[in-house]
Design a protein around this motif. Structure first.
Motif, PDB file in Angstrom:
ATOM      1  N   ASN A 128       0.813  -1.207   0.000  1.00 16.84           N
ATOM      2  CA  ASN A 128       0.000   0.000   0.000  1.00 16.84           C
ATOM      3  C   ASN A 128       0.845   1.254   0.000  1.00 16.84           C
ATOM      4  N   VAL A 129       2.076   1.172   0.474  1.00 15.23           N
ATOM      5  CA  VAL A 129       2.984   2.317   0.357  1.00 15.23           C
ATOM      6  C   VAL A 129       3.339   2.554  -1.106  1.00 15.23           C
ATOM      7  N   VAL A 130       3.596   1.474  -1.840  1.00 12.99           N
ATOM      8  CA  VAL A 130       3.871   1.615  -3.273  1.00 12.99           C
ATOM      9  C   VAL A 130       2.635   2.147  -4.000  1.00 12.99           C
ATOM     10  N   ILE A 131       1.464   1.674  -3.605  1.00 14.51           N
ATOM     11  CA  ILE A 131       0.226   2.176  -4.198  1.00 14.51           C
ATOM     12  C   ILE A 131       0.052   3.658  -3.892  1.00 14.51           C
ATOM     13  N   CYS A 132       0.447   4.076  -2.693  1.00 15.52           N
ATOM     14  CA  CYS A 132       0.317   5.497  -2.342  1.00 15.52           C
ATOM     15  C   CYS A 132       1.239   6.342  -3.215  1.00 15.52           C
ATOM     16  N   ILE A 133       2.417   5.811  -3.557  1.00 13.00           N
ATOM     17  CA  ILE A 133       3.310   6.534  -4.471  1.00 13.00           C
ATOM     18  C   ILE A 133       2.675   6.622  -5.859  1.00 13.00           C
ATOM     19  N   ALA A 134       1.973   5.556  -6.237  1.00 13.00           N
ATOM     20  CA  ALA A 134       1.262   5.582  -7.512  1.00 13.00           C
ATOM     21  C   ALA A 134       0.203   6.677  -7.515  1.00 13.00           C
ATOM     22  N   PHE A 135      -0.527   6.801  -6.406  1.00 14.33           N
ATOM     23  CA  PHE A 135      -1.505   7.883  -6.282  1.00 14.33           C
ATOM     24  C   PHE A 135      -0.815   9.247  -6.376  1.00 14.33           C
ATOM     25  N   TYR A 136       0.343   9.355  -5.742  1.00 12.00           N
ATOM     26  CA  TYR A 136       1.070  10.626  -5.760  1.00 12.00           C
ATOM     27  C   TYR A 136       1.432  11.021  -7.193  1.00 12.00           C
ATOM     28  N   TYR A 137       1.967  10.072  -7.959  1.00 14.35           N
ATOM     29  CA  TYR A 137       2.309  10.356  -9.353  1.00 14.35           C
ATOM     30  C   TYR A 137       1.054  10.690 -10.159  1.00 14.35           C
ATOM     31  N   PHE A 138      -0.037  10.012  -9.842  1.00 19.56           N
ATOM     32  CA  PHE A 138      -1.289  10.285 -10.542  1.00 19.56           C
ATOM     33  C   PHE A 138      -1.732  11.730 -10.317  1.00 19.56           C
ATOM     34  N   PHE A 139      -1.680  12.175  -9.065  1.00 24.86           N
ATOM     35  CA  PHE A 139      -2.080  13.551  -8.756  1.00 24.86           C
ATOM     36  C   PHE A 139      -1.122  14.565  -9.378  1.00 24.86           C
ATOM     37  N   MET A 140       0.178  14.246  -9.348  1.00 24.72           N
ATOM     38  CA  MET A 140       1.178  15.179  -9.886  1.00 24.72           C
ATOM     39  C   MET A 140       1.138  15.239 -11.409  1.00 24.72           C
ATOM     40  N   SER A 141       0.543  14.255 -12.045  1.00 27.08           N
ATOM     41  CA  SER A 141       0.470  14.250 -13.508  1.00 27.08           C
ATOM     42  C   SER A 141      -0.692  15.077 -14.041  1.00 27.08           C
ATOM     43  N   MET A 142      -1.500  15.645 -13.143  1.00 29.09           N
ATOM     44  CA  MET A 142      -2.644  16.439 -13.577  1.00 29.09           C
ATOM     45  C   MET A 142      -2.223  17.876 -13.885  1.00 29.09           C
ATOM     46  N   THR A 143      -1.183  18.004 -14.685  1.00 31.01           N
ATOM     47  CA  THR A 143      -0.698  19.322 -15.103  1.00 31.01           C
ATOM     48  C   THR A 143      -0.381  19.268 -16.589  1.00 31.01           C
ATOM     49  N   ASN A 144      -0.264  20.436 -17.200  1.00 29.07           N
ATOM     50  CA  ASN A 144       0.084  20.486 -18.620  1.00 29.07           C
ATOM     51  C   ASN A 144       1.512  20.010 -18.859  1.00 29.07           C
ATOM     52  N   LEU A 145       2.401  20.302 -17.894  1.00 28.97           N
ATOM     53  CA  LEU A 145       3.801  19.910 -18.021  1.00 28.97           C
ATOM     54  C   LEU A 145       4.169  18.992 -16.865  1.00 28.97           C
ATOM     55  N   LEU A 146       4.503  17.750 -17.167  1.00 26.46           N
ATOM     56  CA  LEU A 146       4.871  16.806 -16.123  1.00 26.46           C
ATOM     57  C   LEU A 146       6.164  17.260 -15.454  1.00 26.46           C
ATOM     58  N   PRO A 147       6.243  17.219 -14.138  1.00 29.99           N
ATOM     59  CA  PRO A 147       7.419  17.750 -13.434  1.00 29.99           C
ATOM     60  C   PRO A 147       8.694  16.956 -13.667  1.00 29.99           C
ATOM     61  N   TRP A 148       8.582  15.741 -14.222  1.00 32.25           N
ATOM     62  CA  TRP A 148       9.788  14.944 -14.475  1.00 32.25           C
ATOM     63  C   TRP A 148      10.181  14.967 -15.966  1.00 32.25           C
ATOM     64  N   THR A 149       9.731  16.002 -16.660  1.00 25.47           N
ATOM     65  CA  THR A 149      10.011  16.082 -18.096  1.00 25.47           C
ATOM     66  C   THR A 149      11.384  16.675 -18.379  1.00 25.47           C
ATOM     67  N   TYR A 150      11.727  17.785 -17.678  1.00 26.92           N
ATOM     68  CA  TYR A 150      12.956  18.523 -17.968  1.00 26.92           C
ATOM     69  C   TYR A 150      13.903  18.516 -16.774  1.00 26.92           C
ATOM     70  N   CYS A 151      15.089  19.068 -17.012  1.00 29.37           N
ATOM     71  CA  CYS A 151      16.147  19.067 -16.005  1.00 29.37           C
ATOM     72  C   CYS A 151      16.385  20.448 -15.388  1.00 29.37           C
ATOM     73  N   ASN A 152      15.453  21.360 -15.513  1.00 30.72           N
ATOM     74  CA  ASN A 152      15.657  22.721 -15.006  1.00 30.72           C
ATOM     75  C   ASN A 152      14.948  22.958 -13.686  1.00 30.72           C
ATOM     76  N   ASN A 153      14.857  21.909 -12.863  1.00 31.20           N
ATOM     77  CA  ASN A 153      14.189  22.018 -11.573  1.00 31.20           C
ATOM     78  C   ASN A 153      15.216  22.090 -10.442  1.00 31.20           C
ATOM     79  N   PRO A 154      14.825  22.604  -9.272  1.00 31.17           N
ATOM     80  CA  PRO A 154      15.771  22.751  -8.156  1.00 31.17           C
ATOM     81  C   PRO A 154      16.398  21.438  -7.713  1.00 31.17           C
ATOM     82  N   TRP A 155      15.695  20.306  -7.908  1.00 30.18           N
ATOM     83  CA  TRP A 155      16.230  19.027  -7.428  1.00 30.18           C
ATOM     84  C   TRP A 155      17.154  18.343  -8.434  1.00 30.18           C
TER      85      TRP A 155
END
Length: 644
Positions: A128-155
């Protein structure tokens, strides 16, 4: 011959029941049944298809010789996986009881059921922890630009290299205006550095924000904690009415992942470099077949992916109607599961080949073991992690508790039990949402559900085949299905499967290697915790056996042991109308009062004669056995051949 031995050629009932008298009740109103056979099959497919198909099978495949790994994998499937799958389904369906109640077959082995509960608890927590990460990615993908697309982020780090242009790590202005020679020199330095994808850095540095040590928990990742609560809440809602509600949910959860998988496959094979990944996946290194470790990995993967010895298969089958053709179901579900593993391998290696092409690194350096393989290779497809896995693990625990207590109150208030188990599971999963959570998740994955599964399966086979008796069990299956188990399964249950299981057990001990995560080596104290988790489920078996023997009547240890091994008087089909043959009551209380002692003795003698006749028939069947087909038709007791 009695009427109970007559052949019934009526059409299948709603749940795939093939034998039985027309109009006979086959519904367990007190405990509940699946709405129909499709619900059971879909739930079982969703239970078996999950993480093991998405990342563990492809990883083991390329680590153990690519296509050469397929040979031992399918051999283990045929001689160990499918027979044990059928054994567990028939076991749970015959008694209509969960992983604790079924051990009425031999009460001294009830510790095996407790061991299954412990394993399901561990797996339920980290799944269920892995499933919760799946939910997290699902929520974070609800944007026009996926946050893991480019390399210009602070992390992101300077080693990040995005697949898409225009978003790579921002170079210093002075470097942008450097001379051609300076750029060439810089390119050589970059080429010597391992380049990483933005999805990998997003996973490690942002989602996990992973710490440097398993003991350094750091803060709880609040987004993951919230998603963990959502995950457990969704599982609870899907089980709020038991199998009646979860059976409806699986129409979506068990089929939608295949839609996503197919979309990804079509997209993956059209990418640059995809063919290299697929070649790496399929090209056999035949010298690896001679390595015993490859065979050990193949066998353990069959256990892991099919879900044998977790208790879930017994639990799900216990909600089948008594005459459901679980033999056919076991073949369908097992083959579907393993075909999904192979299919997922094509999907994931086509994407890994594409990533390797763009990062200019070998495919072997792109892929990583553990859940990170799925979360890095194609995070946009995390819905592949099938939800029925969690449904069945929670239902295993709830069913075991309800069946064990068995009072009317707890049956009426099963929802409260389900909610309580879900809350406890959520609280136990909180440490896995910290910065050190990934270390603990992999520790549980490697120790809590590996060695113990092999031990539990081995003891289960020994109990059913040699303590209860293979002849007795074969008769039980024949009474339930209308035809005896095929000869191949009889041989596997008695000889081949236990030998293979013993091989895995010995091999696991001899070839043991401490767990690592990338370059991180786990400290000794954490490995000790891992061993404790592994042994906690196994120790349930001898501890309960000693307890049961000590509480059994008898003057000597041998007498108490013999009594503890005997089936409980209530062992057998749950519904009275199915308790025929040797399960038919010799006399009710009223009959005992009304018949004189002589008549009762005559009844007992009559019963003994019937048992002798059944034993004679069994001997004849052992000599000349015609294997009954799996189409659901029944055969007469006078002839081993099915009627035309």
């Amino acid at each position: 011959m009695s009427d109970s031995n007559a052949v019934a050629t009526t059409t299948a009932d709603q749940n795939g029941a093939v034998p039985g008298e027309p109009g006979k009740k086959d519904e367990n109103s007190r405990r509940g049944n699946w709405g129909n056979q499709i619900e059971f099959v879909l739930t079982s497919v969703g239970y078996a298809v999950g993480l093991g198909n998405v990342w563990r099978f492809p990883y083991l495949c390329y680590r153990n010789g690519g296509g050469a790994f397929m040979l031992p994998y399918f051999i283990m499937l045929v001689f160990c996986g499918i027979p044990l799958f059928f054994l567990e389904l028939s076991f749970g369906q015959f008694a209509s009881l969960g992983c604790l109640g079924v051990w009425k077959i031999s009460p001294v082995f009830k510790g095996v059921g407790y061991g299954m509960m412990v394993v399901s608890t561990y797996i339920g927590i980290y799944y269920n922890v892995v499933i919760c990460i799946a939910f997290y990615y699902f929520f974070m993908s609800m944007t026009n630009l996926l946050p893991w697309t480019y390399c210009n982020n602070p992390w992101n780090t300077p080693d990040c290299s995005g697949v898409l242009g225009g978003g790579s790590y921002q170079l210093n202005a002075s470097l942008a205006n450097a001379t051609t020679s300076l750029v060439a020199g810089l390119s050589k330095v970059v080429n010597r550095t391992k380049r990483t994808s933005p999805s990998e850095e997003y996973w490690k540095h942002y989602v996990l924000n992973i710490s440097d040590d398993i003991g350094n928990f750091g803060e709880v990742r609040l987004p993951l904690l919230g998603c963990l609560a959502v995950s457990w809440f969704v599982v609870f809602l899907c089980l709020i009415r038991g199998v009646k509600s979860s059976g409806k949910v699986v129409y979506f959860t068990a089929t939608f992942p295949y839609v996503v998988l197919t979309i990804l496959f079509i997209r993956g094979i059209t990418l640059d470099g995809a063919i290299n990944g697929i070649k790496y996946y399929l090209t056999p290194q035949w010298q690896k077949v001679l390595d015993a470790k490859v065979w050990g990995d193949a066998a353990s993967q069959i256990f892991y992916s099919l879900g044998c010895a977790w208790g879930g298969l017994i639990t799900m089958a216990s909600y089948n109607k008594f005459h459901n053709n679980c033999f056919r179901d076991s073949i369908i579900i097992s083959i579907t599961n393993c075909a999904t593993s192979v299919y997922a391998g094509f999907v994931i290696f086509s994407i890994l080949g594409f990533m390797a092409h763009n990062l200019d690194v070998p495919v072997s350096e792109v892929a990583d073991h553990g859940p990170g393989l799925a979360f890095v290779a194609y995070p946009e497809a995390l819905t592949l992690l099938s939800r029925p896995n969690s449904f069945c693990l929670l239902e295993t625990l709830v069913t075991a508790v309800v069946d064990e207590i068995g009072t009317d109150w707890i049956i009426r208030n099963k929802t409260i039990v389900t909610l309580s188990v879900a809350i406890i599971g959520f609280l136990l999963g909180v440490p896995l949402t910290t910065r050190a959570g990934i270390y603990w998740l992999l520790l549980m994955d490697n120790y809590a559900a590996s060695f113990s599964l092999v031990v539990v399966s081995c003891i289960m086979c020994i109990c059913i085949m040699y303590v209860y008796g293979h002849k007795q069990y074969f008769k039980d299956v024949e009474m339930m299905l209308g035809f005896p188990p095929p000869l191949f399964f009889k041989v596997c249950w008695r000889f081949i499967s236990p030998v293979i299981i013993s091989f895995i057990l010995i091999f696991t001990v001899i070839q043991y290697k401490p767990i690592t995560y990338n370059d991180y080596v786990y400290p000794s104290w954490s490995l000790a915790i891992g061993f404790a988790m592994s042994m906690s489920s196994v120790l349930c078996i001898p501890i309960y056996a000693l307890y049961k023997i000590s509480r059994s009547p008898g003057a000597t240890f041998r007498e108490r042991l013999k009594f503890a091994c005997k089936p409980h008087p209530t062992w057998g089909p749950a519904l009275q109308e199915h308790r025929i043959g040797r399960y038919a009551p010799l006399a009710s209380e009223d009959t005992v009062e009304s018949h004189p002692l002589r008549e009762k003795e005559e009844l007992m003698e009559e019963r003994k004669e019937e048992l002798k006749e059944e034993e004679e028939k069994e001997r004849r069947d052992e000599i000349s056995l015609t294997i009954q087909g799996s189409n659901g038709s029944t055969n007469t007791h006078n002839s081993p051949n099915p009627s035309a």
